[in-house]
Design a protein around this motif. Structure first.
Motif, PDB file in Angstrom:
ATOM      1  N   ASN A  43       2.052  -3.224  -2.581  1.00  0.00           N
ATOM      2  CA  ASN A  43       1.362  -4.027  -3.585  1.00  0.00           C
ATOM      3  C   ASN A  43       2.274  -4.537  -4.705  1.00  0.00           C
ATOM      4  O   ASN A  43       1.782  -5.074  -5.695  1.00  0.00           O
ATOM      5  CB  ASN A  43       0.202  -3.223  -4.179  1.00  0.00           C
ATOM      6  CG  ASN A  43      -0.906  -3.071  -3.172  1.00  0.00           C
ATOM      7  OD1 ASN A  43      -1.606  -4.028  -2.874  1.00  0.00           O
ATOM      8  ND2 ASN A  43      -1.046  -1.882  -2.595  1.00  0.00           N
ATOM      9  N   VAL A  44       3.576  -4.380  -4.555  1.00  0.00           N
ATOM     10  CA  VAL A  44       4.522  -4.879  -5.555  1.00  0.00           C
ATOM     11  C   VAL A  44       4.938  -6.293  -5.177  1.00  0.00           C
ATOM     12  O   VAL A  44       5.414  -6.537  -4.065  1.00  0.00           O
ATOM     13  CB  VAL A  44       5.765  -3.966  -5.666  1.00  0.00           C
ATOM     14  CG1 VAL A  44       6.850  -4.609  -6.515  1.00  0.00           C
ATOM     15  CG2 VAL A  44       5.376  -2.623  -6.252  1.00  0.00           C
ATOM     16  N   GLY A  45       4.774  -7.216  -6.124  1.00  0.00           N
ATOM     17  CA  GLY A  45       5.166  -8.599  -5.906  1.00  0.00           C
ATOM     18  C   GLY A  45       6.452  -8.979  -6.600  1.00  0.00           C
ATOM     19  O   GLY A  45       7.081  -9.978  -6.272  1.00  0.00           O
ATOM     20  N   ALA A  46       6.862  -8.180  -7.594  1.00  0.00           N
ATOM     21  CA  ALA A  46       8.109  -8.441  -8.318  1.00  0.00           C
ATOM     22  C   ALA A  46       8.514  -7.173  -9.048  1.00  0.00           C
ATOM     23  O   ALA A  46       7.680  -6.309  -9.330  1.00  0.00           O
ATOM     24  CB  ALA A  46       7.950  -9.587  -9.314  1.00  0.00           C
ATOM     25  N   ALA A 109       5.174 -12.439  -9.098  1.00  0.00           N
ATOM     26  CA  ALA A 109       4.352 -11.423  -8.429  1.00  0.00           C
ATOM     27  C   ALA A 109       3.019 -11.970  -7.935  1.00  0.00           C
ATOM     28  O   ALA A 109       2.389 -11.363  -7.059  1.00  0.00           O
ATOM     29  CB  ALA A 109       4.108 -10.247  -9.364  1.00  0.00           C
ATOM     30  N   GLY A 110       2.565 -13.072  -8.499  1.00  0.00           N
ATOM     31  CA  GLY A 110       1.260 -13.612  -8.090  1.00  0.00           C
ATOM     32  C   GLY A 110       0.143 -12.682  -8.523  1.00  0.00           C
ATOM     33  O   GLY A 110       0.022 -12.353  -9.691  1.00  0.00           O
ATOM     34  N   ASP A 111      -0.648 -12.214  -7.561  1.00  0.00           N
ATOM     35  CA  ASP A 111      -1.756 -11.312  -7.881  1.00  0.00           C
ATOM     36  C   ASP A 111      -1.402  -9.859  -7.563  1.00  0.00           C
ATOM     37  O   ASP A 111      -2.272  -9.004  -7.490  1.00  0.00           O
ATOM     38  CB  ASP A 111      -3.032 -11.737  -7.158  1.00  0.00           C
ATOM     39  CG  ASP A 111      -2.913 -11.692  -5.642  1.00  0.00           C
ATOM     40  OD1 ASP A 111      -1.791 -11.494  -5.126  1.00  0.00           O
ATOM     41  OD2 ASP A 111      -3.939 -11.860  -4.969  1.00  0.00           O
ATOM     42  N   ARG A 112      -0.125  -9.582  -7.368  1.00  0.00           N
ATOM     43  CA  ARG A 112       0.328  -8.227  -7.065  1.00  0.00           C
ATOM     44  C   ARG A 112       0.951  -7.602  -8.318  1.00  0.00           C
ATOM     45  O   ARG A 112       1.014  -8.213  -9.365  1.00  0.00           O
ATOM     46  CB  ARG A 112       1.314  -8.287  -5.906  1.00  0.00           C
ATOM     47  CG  ARG A 112       0.617  -8.864  -4.654  1.00  0.00           C
ATOM     48  CD  ARG A 112       1.582  -9.245  -3.592  1.00  0.00           C
ATOM     49  NE  ARG A 112       2.108  -8.046  -2.959  1.00  0.00           N
ATOM     50  CZ  ARG A 112       3.133  -8.063  -2.126  1.00  0.00           C
ATOM     51  NH1 ARG A 112       3.746  -9.179  -1.839  1.00  0.00           N
ATOM     52  NH2 ARG A 112       3.555  -6.939  -1.584  1.00  0.00           N
TER      53      ARG A 112
END
Length: 175
Positions: A43-46, A109-112
């Protein structure tokens, strides 16, 4: 929208690195499966890291597991620093102020999650009212000295609330 989450593994006496930023103590505690860490990684986007953490010690240095999440993270990295390198690494953005760094990491990250790495950046995020969650893993060791997971002269109190349905030591920051 992305949330900022500070995650780290700490000794039972609250250190995330030994003296001088030494991370070698952690190597023996990274063996075996960890469903919570796997859930987090998925669940990590950045990643938002401080320069000391980004360029610091790695308990897996010199192995195939070197890097964030044991070398399993492959995504955008934003480094908060006033001293960017002349030739930055590919996929890494160096930013000089906290609010811009957070904005760029959240966009990436968007929604993450934006996973905050480094005690100093986490402290800055808390002081600015930007940190949403904290997830701590604990290793069965006492280091006695080093880099504390949270250290603020004067004793800043930060209220936390457990997040229902998540693992132990996963908290929402209450401002």
């Amino acid at each position: 929208m992305a949330k900022l989450l500070y995650s780290a593994t700490a000794s039972l006496d609250g250190y995330i690195a030994g003296p001088g930023g030494d991370m070698s103590w952690l190597t023996e505690h990274l063996v075996g499966e960890n469903p919570t860490a796997d859930h987090l990684l998925a669940n990590v986007g950045a990643i938002l890291a401080g320069n000391c953490t980004f360029g610091g010690d790695d308990p897996n240095r010199g192995t195939n597991s070197e890097g964030a999440f044991g070398g399993q993270y492959h995504g955008p990295v934003v480094v908060l620093t006033h001293r960017p390198p002349v030739e930055p690494a590919s996929g890494v953005t160096f930013v000089g102020d906290l609010h811009s760094a957070v904005a760029q990491a959240k966009e990436a990250a968007g929604d993450r999650y934006v996973n905050v790495l480094g005690a100093n950046v986490a402290k800055q995020c808390i002081q600015a009212g930007l940190l949403d969650e904290i997830l701590m893993f604990f290793a069965p060791v006492l280091l006695g000295d080093g880099v504390r997971m949270f250290d603020h002269s004067g004793g800043t109190r930060v209220r936390l609330a457990p997040i229902p349905g998540e693992a132990a030591h996963w908290y929402r920051v209450i401002y």
